[in-house]
Design an enzyme around this catalytic site. Structure first.
Site, PDB file in Angstrom:
ATOM      1  N   CYS A  85      -5.435  -9.187  -1.717  1.00  0.00           N
ATOM      2  CA  CYS A  85      -6.029  -9.717  -1.284  1.00  0.00           C
ATOM      3  C   CYS A  85      -6.780 -10.481  -2.662  1.00  0.00           C
ATOM      4  O   CYS A  85      -6.269 -11.280  -2.990  1.00  0.00           O
ATOM      5  CB  CYS A  85      -7.402  -8.414  -1.399  1.00  0.00           C
ATOM      6  SG  CYS A  85      -9.174  -9.195  -0.365  1.00  0.00           S
ATOM      7  N   HIS A 186      -4.586  -6.199   3.873  1.00  0.00           N
ATOM      8  CA  HIS A 186      -4.970  -5.443   2.798  1.00  0.00           C
ATOM      9  C   HIS A 186      -3.727  -4.112   3.392  1.00  0.00           C
ATOM     10  O   HIS A 186      -4.288  -2.988   4.136  1.00  0.00           O
ATOM     11  CB  HIS A 186      -6.003  -4.033   2.838  1.00  0.00           C
ATOM     12  CG  HIS A 186      -6.889  -5.032   2.414  1.00  0.00           C
ATOM     13  ND1 HIS A 186      -7.496  -4.825   0.265  1.00  0.00           N
ATOM     14  CD2 HIS A 186      -8.310  -6.258   2.599  1.00  0.00           C
ATOM     15  CE1 HIS A 186      -8.436  -5.551   0.211  1.00  0.00           C
ATOM     16  NE2 HIS A 186      -8.996  -6.583   1.435  1.00  0.00           N
ATOM     17  N   GLU A 188      -2.846  -1.070   1.988  1.00  0.00           N
ATOM     18  CA  GLU A 188      -3.238   0.320   2.004  1.00  0.00           C
ATOM     19  C   GLU A 188      -4.027   0.699   3.333  1.00  0.00           C
ATOM     20  O   GLU A 188      -4.704   1.766   3.422  1.00  0.00           O
ATOM     21  CB  GLU A 188      -4.434   0.830   1.112  1.00  0.00           C
ATOM     22  CG  GLU A 188      -5.593  -0.679   0.540  1.00  0.00           C
ATOM     23  CD  GLU A 188      -5.810  -2.155   0.352  1.00  0.00           C
ATOM     24  OE1 GLU A 188      -7.085  -2.474   0.415  1.00  0.00           O
ATOM     25  OE2 GLU A 188      -4.341  -2.565   0.412  1.00  0.00           O
TER      26      GLU A 188
END
Length: 206
Positions: A85, A186, A188
């Site tokens: 990001c 992202h 994650e």
């Protein structure tokens, strides 16, 4: 001997979620750190980031010796690096968000506000969207990932673009060169797709 994976903590990243995702891939040796000495000896380096470009750049620069350690270990020693990001956006020459701010300058380009052709297309770009590889990198596979950003990386060189997505216009989804890769999405928060990407990064030998 397990590799050391330095997850850089400069007060502007989604560290808990990224750390958990790395552990979920089976990674060991993950160190959440704000210590340049740890970064200077790490086998892999990850820079997450959320927030405004200038604030993140200032926060990273405020850690004495951190950028110098990153430049030595990543640019000179060529260990694998992942920016996530804003951690990816900081690779640019500059970011234009609440003024103009100097980036790390590792990949030529400018980070600026996403401009879309219709008011019906909501900004920030938020939620699940495609990752479409350009064929430039074996770390990137086609799929869907989670995005949350109102600014995007305008690359000066198309060869640095490894994947794109579409939100009213084509946007860079992944960028990089040599031992450096950055993703706008992202991993994650991208469930199976994101964990598979992180696992490939941890096995990557540039």
């Amino acid at each position: 001997m397990a590799e050391t994976i330095a997850l850089i903590d400069f007060g502007a990243g989604n560290l808990h979620s990224v750390h958990n995702a790395l552990i979920a891939t089976g990674a060991s040796g993950v160190i959440v750190t704000a210590d340049p000495d740890v970064v200077a000896t790490a086998d892999r380096i990850i820079l997450p980031g959320v927030g405004a470009f200038g604030a993140c750049r200032d926060a990273l620069a405020s850690i004495d010796g951190m950028i110098a350690a990153m430049e030595q270990r990543i640019l000179q020693d060529a260990v694998p690096f992942l920016g996530i990001c804003v951690g990816m956006q900081l690779l640019a020459d500059k970011g234009i968000e609440f003024g103009e701010h100097k980036g790390l300058g590792w990949i030529a380009g400018t980070v600026q506000a996403i401009e879309v052709p219709s008011a019906d297309i909501k900004i920030p770009h938020m939620g699940w969207n495609d990752v479409t590889p350009t064929g430039g990198h074996d770390l990137l596979e086609a799929g869907e990932a989670y995005y949350l950003h109102g600014y995007h990386f305008e690359a000066a060189n198309a060869d640095n673009i490894f994947a794109t997505t579409h939100h009213g216009r084509t946007l860079v989804s992944a960028i990089g060169r040599d031992n450096i890769v950055g993703v706008q999405f992202h991993p994650e928060k991208s469930q199976t797709y994101g964990l598979a990407f992180l696992k490939r990064f941890l096995e990557w030998k540039p």
